[in-house]
Design an enzyme around this catalytic site. Structure first.
Site, PDB file in Angstrom:
ATOM      1  CG  ASP A 175       8.977   1.608   9.173  1.00  0.00           C
ATOM      2  OD1 ASP A 175       9.171   0.566   8.527  1.00  0.00           O
ATOM      3  OD2 ASP A 175       7.917   2.261   9.111  1.00  0.00           O
ATOM      4  CG  HIS A 207      10.226   5.332  12.207  1.00  0.00           C
ATOM      5  ND1 HIS A 207      10.182   6.065  11.052  1.00  0.00           N
ATOM      6  CD2 HIS A 207       9.106   4.581  12.218  1.00  0.00           C
ATOM      7  CE1 HIS A 207       9.066   5.771  10.387  1.00  0.00           C
ATOM      8  NE2 HIS A 207       8.398   4.868  11.074  1.00  0.00           N
ATOM      9  CG  HIS A 233       6.752   1.567  14.317  1.00  0.00           C
ATOM     10  ND1 HIS A 233       7.221   0.560  13.506  1.00  0.00           N
ATOM     11  CD2 HIS A 233       6.401   2.585  13.479  1.00  0.00           C
ATOM     12  CE1 HIS A 233       7.170   0.951  12.243  1.00  0.00           C
ATOM     13  NE2 HIS A 233       6.673   2.172  12.189  1.00  0.00           N
ATOM     14  CG  HIS A 259       8.785   0.326   4.230  1.00  0.00           C
ATOM     15  ND1 HIS A 259       7.556   0.509   3.628  1.00  0.00           N
ATOM     16  CD2 HIS A 259       8.621   0.657   5.535  1.00  0.00           C
ATOM     17  CE1 HIS A 259       6.692   0.950   4.534  1.00  0.00           C
ATOM     18  NE2 HIS A 259       7.299   1.033   5.697  1.00  0.00           N
ATOM     19  CG  ASP A 303       3.042   1.422   7.228  1.00  0.00           C
ATOM     20  OD1 ASP A 303       3.014   2.068   8.303  1.00  0.00           O
ATOM     21  OD2 ASP A 303       4.078   1.268   6.557  1.00  0.00           O
ATOM     22  CG  HIS A 304       4.597  -0.921  10.714  1.00  0.00           C
ATOM     23  ND1 HIS A 304       5.788  -1.602  10.576  1.00  0.00           N
ATOM     24  CD2 HIS A 304       4.683   0.155   9.897  1.00  0.00           C
ATOM     25  CE1 HIS A 304       6.561  -0.936   9.720  1.00  0.00           C
ATOM     26  NE2 HIS A 304       5.917   0.137   9.297  1.00  0.00           N
ATOM     27  CG  HIS A 363       4.020   4.775  11.869  1.00  0.00           C
ATOM     28  ND1 HIS A 363       5.314   5.019  11.474  1.00  0.00           N
ATOM     29  CD2 HIS A 363       3.639   5.844  12.624  1.00  0.00           C
ATOM     30  CE1 HIS A 363       5.706   6.191  11.956  1.00  0.00           C
ATOM     31  NE2 HIS A 363       4.717   6.705  12.664  1.00  0.00           N
TER      32      HIS A 363
END
Ligand SMILES: [Zn+2]
Length: 257
Positions: free
Chosen positions: A130, A108, A52, A168, A56-57, A54
């Site tokens: 996530d 998410h 996805h 995570h 941090d990905h 985001h």
């Protein structure tokens, strides 16, 4: 083959899979730890799988693509750093001699996907971003409770021995919440002790398995009477509608400390 969770940021894992020569990485939010791991083991990065959009990905996608020429795969319904090969449910990805099936798991984010391969060293393997965490699930930033509940039910229906590679290390705080929901769940108590021991040794709690998550994760247990009762003790509603139970649990978890 080797499956390695590379720690990044506060509590992310960038999953690296390799056969001693070729590698793939899932959700590289930071190129640094991936470059280091590739250099240390003299690996060639063949593919980057993104679940996805985001930061941090995807934060390391451009740098890794530029440095290695790896193919990038990602969700068709989300904007990730182009160029990439867009995927949706029913599509497959071949990398490192493995065939990954793509699952749509919105909730998410609106276009979140997961990658599943039925055979990796004798058992299936799931990269779920996530969506599903050990003992918990992702927050609903772009989706509805009904969408997320359906996405989690899809993952829960995978074979029990599927190894679950989440992004995570949230397991201990998730299990604290899970214990508030189901204080009488002895499998959960035991698993929480195991995870506390692992973390105190500095080890990851992941990967988990689908069979374990079905037993300990309240978000996969919305049909259990005790879970419904606890959820509605929180929101004051009643009944056994699983989506309503899920929505109450998610709201409760958002406020839980
Ligand atoms: Zn996310």
């Amino acid at each position: 083959m080797k499956l390695i969770p590379l720690p990044a940021f506060q509590d992310n894992y960038l999953w690296l899979l390799h056969d001693g020569q070729r590698a793939l990485v899932v959700d590289p939010g930071d190129a640094g730890p991936v470059r280091q791991a590739l250099a240390d083991a003299d690996l060639r990065l063949e593919a980057i799988l993104v679940t996805h959009h985001h930061p941090d990905h995807v934060g390391g996608v451009d740098a890794l693509r530029d440095a290695t020429g790896a193919r990038v795969f990602g969700p068709a319904r989300e904007r990730i750093p182009p160029p990439f090969e867009p995927l949706a449910e029913g599509d497959t990805v071949e990398a490192l001699g493995l065939r990954f099936q793509v699952l749509d798991v919105p909730g998410h984010t609106a276009g979140h996907i997961a990658y599943y391969t039925p055979q990796f060293e004798g058992a299936p393997l799931l990269f779920c971003g996530d969506t599903l965490f050990s003992g918990g699930c992702g927050r609903l930033f772009e989706g509805t409770p009904a969408q997320m509940h359906a996405s989690l039910a899809k993952l829960a229906a995978l074979p029990g021995d599927t190894r679950v590679c989440c992004t995570h290390e949230y397991t201990l705080s998730n299990l604290k919440f899970a214990t508030a929901v189901e204080p009488g769940n002895t499998r959960l108590t035991h698993y929480r002790q195991q995870c506390e021991a692992r973390r105190s040794r500095g080890e990851p709690t992941l990967p988990s398995t689908i069979a374990l998550e079905r037993e300990v994760n309240p978000f996969l247990r919305t049909r259990e009477g005790a879970v419904a009762q606890a959820a509605h003790a929180y929101d004051g509603a009643d009944g056994n509608d699983e989506v309503a139970v899920f929505a109450a649990l998610r709201q409760w978890k958002n406020e839980f400390r």
